[in-house]
Scaffold this motif. Sequence first.
Motif, short mmCIF file in Angstrom:
data_model
loop_
_atom_site.label_atom_id
_atom_site.label_comp_id
_atom_site.label_asym_id
_atom_site.label_seq_id
_atom_site.Cartn_x
_atom_site.Cartn_y
_atom_site.Cartn_z
N TRP A 26 0.94 -1.26 0.00
CA TRP A 26 -0.05 -0.05 0.13
C TRP A 26 0.74 1.16 -0.03
O TRP A 26 0.54 2.18 -0.63
CB TRP A 26 -1.00 -0.07 1.04
CG TRP A 26 -1.88 1.12 1.32
CD1 TRP A 26 -1.91 2.27 2.09
CD2 TRP A 26 -2.92 1.51 0.24
NE1 TRP A 26 -2.85 3.22 1.91
CE2 TRP A 26 -3.39 2.61 0.70
CE3 TRP A 26 -3.39 0.72 -0.79
CZ2 TRP A 26 -4.62 3.32 0.07
CZ3 TRP A 26 -4.37 1.53 -1.49
CH2 TRP A 26 -5.02 2.72 -0.95
N LEU A 337 -7.07 -3.89 -0.64
CA LEU A 337 -6.23 -2.35 0.07
C LEU A 337 -7.15 -1.17 -0.29
O LEU A 337 -7.67 -0.37 0.50
CB LEU A 337 -4.85 -2.23 -0.05
CG LEU A 337 -3.93 -3.37 0.26
CD1 LEU A 337 -2.59 -3.41 -0.47
CD2 LEU A 337 -3.87 -3.33 1.80
N HIS A 341 -9.35 1.01 2.18
CA HIS A 341 -8.88 2.37 2.43
C HIS A 341 -9.98 3.20 1.77
O HIS A 341 -9.85 4.65 1.79
CB HIS A 341 -7.47 2.77 1.86
CG HIS A 341 -6.38 1.99 2.82
ND1 HIS A 341 -5.83 2.60 3.72
CD2 HIS A 341 -5.74 0.87 2.68
CE1 HIS A 341 -4.89 1.82 4.36
NE2 HIS A 341 -4.73 0.79 3.72
#
Length: 431
Positions: A26, A337, A341
């Motif tokens: 990330w 991810l 997020h």
Amino acid sequence: MNAEAEAVVTGIGAVTCHGAGADELWRAMTAAGTRLPDRPADPLALMDLPLINLVPDLGLPGPHGPGPALTSERATRFASLAAAEALADAGLDGGALDTVRCAVVLGSCMGEPGVNERGRGGQRWEPPFRLASALAGELGLFGTAVDVANACAAGAYALGVALDLVRSGQADVVIAGGSDAYSRVALGCFNRLGAVDPERCRPFESDRAGTVFAEGAGVLVVESAAHARARGVLDTGDGRVLSLSGVGWSCDGDHPTAPREDGEEIVRAMRRALGEPPYDVGCVVPHGTGTRLNDVLESRLLRRVLDTARVPLYSLKGLLGHAGGASAALGVVAGALILRHRTVPGNVPLKEQDPQCEVWLPSGAVPLRAGRVLVNAYGFGGNNASVVLGAVASASPSGAGGPGGADSPSAADGSSAGGNAGSSSSGGFDG
């Protein structure tokens, strides 16, 4: 088979050229930096472009001092590290796995090639596709262990097998994904095919000239929703648990290396994974290898299925290179991810986007507008697979904000892009 049985992803793990760990991935995604490929310290790699994005030293020193041991069991090690992270992320340990029906499914292009590529050959040959059994043995599991080996779509197919095992009631937990490591044979073959870019992996760029391989592994813990709920991890509301809502498979059966020109089977795989329209997709992680034909064809076919003026693409291979059979699994980890997020990171900058690739590649981060991510994977032999990962209902993105402005592609009328952008030695490749 109960097609309505819900499968969820409760844990993710990754090993890439940027290091070990999904957090490292990330960080690299949000930094969007350009990584130039490595030249492996292999004296037998006698080829014009011995370029690959290697995983940095992870406790596997080379036989002659510093540097990676390219002929060690690297793919097995990558899978083990990624699986350990995924299990920890899911809150599962060896004791918990002893009490459930657990399976291991891993995809790979080359399996474990190192032992068979030591020296110039002649040594005892070892079956390369033993990643799943090695990982199952390490974890002390005695259930299903499956290696999937259908080229660069293998990681996506592995997740399809995982979904089938859960929906059929044959497994409560499946450790699934893909892993690939340096292979002199694979790299030499792509050199002979003229399919290696001399600069780096540059999907959708105007003057791209092929792909650049990468090492890596992506592993996910796939569970039945019932099992996840029973152990108290499904309804936490923090958005970490995601739905593996669909996997679509198809095969062109048309050419050893190139996709069918009409792309019908690729479209079929995407639509199977997406289910019934309307297709509320917040991001696409494309196959996008950097070969001339693949990027143009995938762009054109995405425009048949989605409004690519409004759905952003995150080009993972531009960041990592092409991790072969691990690429789709890493794509799904990246999708997880993005969903966790609720942000689509900016892509690695392009010098100039190919005008025939009429897709939106944001140069900066944009909010995720819808709670599903589509991941595509295509391989030699006409193997096509698409995976859809989604937020569970209680953790869907708010949908605030939308794409537009300077980052949006200028052409938004839904018309198809043209054919192959000129002649190139890497033009007729899918993997």
